[in-house]
Enzyme design. Structure first.
Site, PDB file in Angstrom:
ATOM      1  N   ARG A   1       0.871  -1.180   0.000  1.00  0.00           N
ATOM      2  CA  ARG A   1       0.000   0.000   0.000  1.00  0.00           C
ATOM      3  C   ARG A   1       0.905   1.226   0.000  1.00  0.00           C
ATOM      4  O   ARG A   1       1.710   1.423   0.907  1.00  0.00           O
ATOM      5  CB  ARG A   1      -0.957  -0.001   1.189  1.00  0.00           C
ATOM      6  CG  ARG A   1      -0.344  -0.088   2.570  1.00  0.00           C
ATOM      7  CD  ARG A   1      -1.423   0.133   3.640  1.00  0.00           C
ATOM      8  NE  ARG A   1      -0.988  -0.227   4.975  1.00  0.00           N
ATOM      9  CZ  ARG A   1      -0.338   0.571   5.810  1.00  0.00           C
ATOM     10  NH1 ARG A   1      -0.018   1.801   5.434  1.00  0.00           N
ATOM     11  NH2 ARG A   1       0.011   0.155   7.009  1.00  0.00           N
TER      12      ARG A   1
ATOM     13  N   HIS B   1      -2.504   3.420   6.111  1.00  0.00           N
ATOM     14  CA  HIS B   1      -3.479   2.362   6.352  1.00  0.00           C
ATOM     15  C   HIS B   1      -4.896   2.906   6.189  1.00  0.00           C
ATOM     16  O   HIS B   1      -5.734   2.313   5.523  1.00  0.00           O
ATOM     17  CB  HIS B   1      -3.290   1.801   7.762  1.00  0.00           C
ATOM     18  CG  HIS B   1      -4.314   0.792   8.158  1.00  0.00           C
ATOM     19  ND1 HIS B   1      -4.337  -0.490   7.652  1.00  0.00           N
ATOM     20  CD2 HIS B   1      -5.364   0.876   9.020  1.00  0.00           C
ATOM     21  CE1 HIS B   1      -5.348  -1.158   8.168  1.00  0.00           C
ATOM     22  NE2 HIS B   1      -5.987  -0.341   9.004  1.00  0.00           N
TER      23      HIS B   1
ATOM     24  N   TYR C   1       6.086   4.623  11.532  1.00  0.00           N
ATOM     25  CA  TYR C   1       6.550   3.241  11.660  1.00  0.00           C
ATOM     26  C   TYR C   1       7.179   2.682  10.385  1.00  0.00           C
ATOM     27  O   TYR C   1       7.758   1.599  10.410  1.00  0.00           O
ATOM     28  CB  TYR C   1       5.389   2.324  12.094  1.00  0.00           C
ATOM     29  CG  TYR C   1       4.189   2.361  11.169  1.00  0.00           C
ATOM     30  CD1 TYR C   1       4.125   1.573  10.020  1.00  0.00           C
ATOM     31  CD2 TYR C   1       3.106   3.191  11.445  1.00  0.00           C
ATOM     32  CE1 TYR C   1       3.016   1.612   9.183  1.00  0.00           C
ATOM     33  CE2 TYR C   1       1.998   3.238  10.612  1.00  0.00           C
ATOM     34  CZ  TYR C   1       1.953   2.443   9.485  1.00  0.00           C
ATOM     35  OH  TYR C   1       0.867   2.491   8.649  1.00  0.00           O
TER      36      TYR C   1
END
Length: 381
Positions: A272, A276, A285
């Site tokens: 992706r 998210h 992260y």
């Protein structure tokens, strides 16, 4: 199609590939520039263009949906950029009456089935938006991770009991494999030979948790071994590879191959490009440069390159597809924004029989709206 057979047939020697391949051993048909690496599915030119068109539309919808969320016109949204091929091509490989049970990111499945305006209305907060999905045999999206998977297997078992020649296809992310519902669903499917196709979208992350922190298994596809059926690992950013693998899995589920009514677990390896969801900040992260190696495998330029190489597409066709995608998405947005919310809807489907406390809350809200008017409850722009 086993992992070993797929790898032997189409995966090139890494030393011959000047582009970094972040996927490992996967089944593949198209190279990064759309060059043919494996066996192209037996599809008409129109069908190939349709897959490309739906992918472009999914990308355009994604761009507009993120913008709408930033403007406060829809709620939290799960972006699909980079993952269009797996949901679009998988749906094209099914029959129109094969139900799709998806998580929440596989917008390409809805677009491939007709893209009703009600779909965007759901993201705007209208529960009635799920009605449009029922009309195209798409199960309402699930926020609860993997919660829809037992439902998919239940539907597949019902098809089997009724001798109904249909297949249930369940989409989910790599994070779902850490949920009990995943294991229960696959176990039932394996024991009862349910005509099921499981499509696991391995984009490397379950929000901020990397795949390697979820399981010690080298691959997610191999989890199928525990349940007695086949697992296949495929390049999820290659629409033709996804189509071929899902088509074979669906035929196996129908009993059209040597394996009678057997399920398949398909791990689509992909990435992706964005967050998210619109409530997420992947920079917290994920390395900002982590996606660079994946950009060369972007599914839309790859499919476009294939179509151009085969003489199916030229500049005019590509431009017309883009214009059509713009118009299609704009029309859906315009229609969705005409939906008039009914505050009573939020209480309608919570319970089969409304509990007294919920009924009290409903009556209190409707009475307040009656006293003060609807405008008093609308957020100011």
């Amino acid at each position: 199609m086993s992992d070993a057979d797929a790898d032997e047939e189409v995966v090139p020697d890494a030393s011959d590939d000047p582009v970094t391949d972040p996927m490992g051993d996967v089944y593949r048909v198209l190279g990064p520039d759309g060059e043919i690496r494996g066996e192209v599915p037996d599809l008409s030119e129109d069908a190939l263009v349709d897959i490309y068109r739906d992918m472009v539309t999914a990308r355009r919808f994604d761009e507009r949906a993120v913008s709408l969320q930033r403007q406060g016109r829809i709620g939290t949204y799960a972006a699909i950029e980079g993952q269009e091929a797996s949901s679009v091509a998988a749906t094209h490989a099914l029959r129109d009456d094969d139900p799709v049970f998806y998580q929440y990111r596989e917008h390409g499945a809805v677009i491939a089935r007709g893209f009703p305006a009600e779909y965007l209305a759901y993201w705007m907060g209208h529960e009635s938006g799920t009605a449009g999905l029922a009309d195209i045999d798409v199960f309402p999206l699930n926020i609860g991770i993997a919660a829809h998977m037992p439902h998919a297997v239940g539907a597949a078992m019902a098809f089997d009991y009724r001798d109904d020649d249909r297949v249930a296809c369940a989409h989910f992310g790599d994070g779902a494999t850490s949920e009990g519902d995943f294991h229960e669903a696959l176990n039932f499917a394996g024991v009862f030979d349910a005509p099921s196709v499981f499509v696991c979208h391995n984009n490397g992350w379950a929000i901020s948790i990397p795949r390697e922190d979820q399981t010690a298994s080298p691959t997610l596809a191999q989890k199928a071994d525990a349940y007695g059926f086949e697992g296949v690992r495929v390049d999820g950013m290659d629409p033709l590879a996804v189509y071929r693998v899902v088509d074979e899995a669906a035929r196996k589920a129908r009993g059209e191959t040597d394996s009678d009514h057997r399920p398949t677990l398909i791990e689509t390896v992909e990435y992706r490009f964005g967050a998210h969801t619109t409530a997420d900040d992947p920079s917290q992260y994920r390395d900002d440069d982590a996606g660079d190696a994946w950009r060369a495998w972007d599914p839309i330029p790859r499919m476009e390159g294939f179509l151009r190489n085969e003489g199916i597409a030229d500049d005019d066709l590509v431009e017309s597809v883009r214009e059509e995608a713009d118009e299609r998405v704009a029309a859906v947005i315009d229609e969705a924004e005409r939906f008039e919310a009914d505050p009573a809807d939020m209480f309608a489907d919570v319970y089969a029989e409304t509990p007294a406390e919920l009924q009290r809350q409903k009556e209190g809200l409707l009475a307040a709206i009656e006293r003060h008017g609807r405008d008093a409850f609308l957020r100011e722009e």
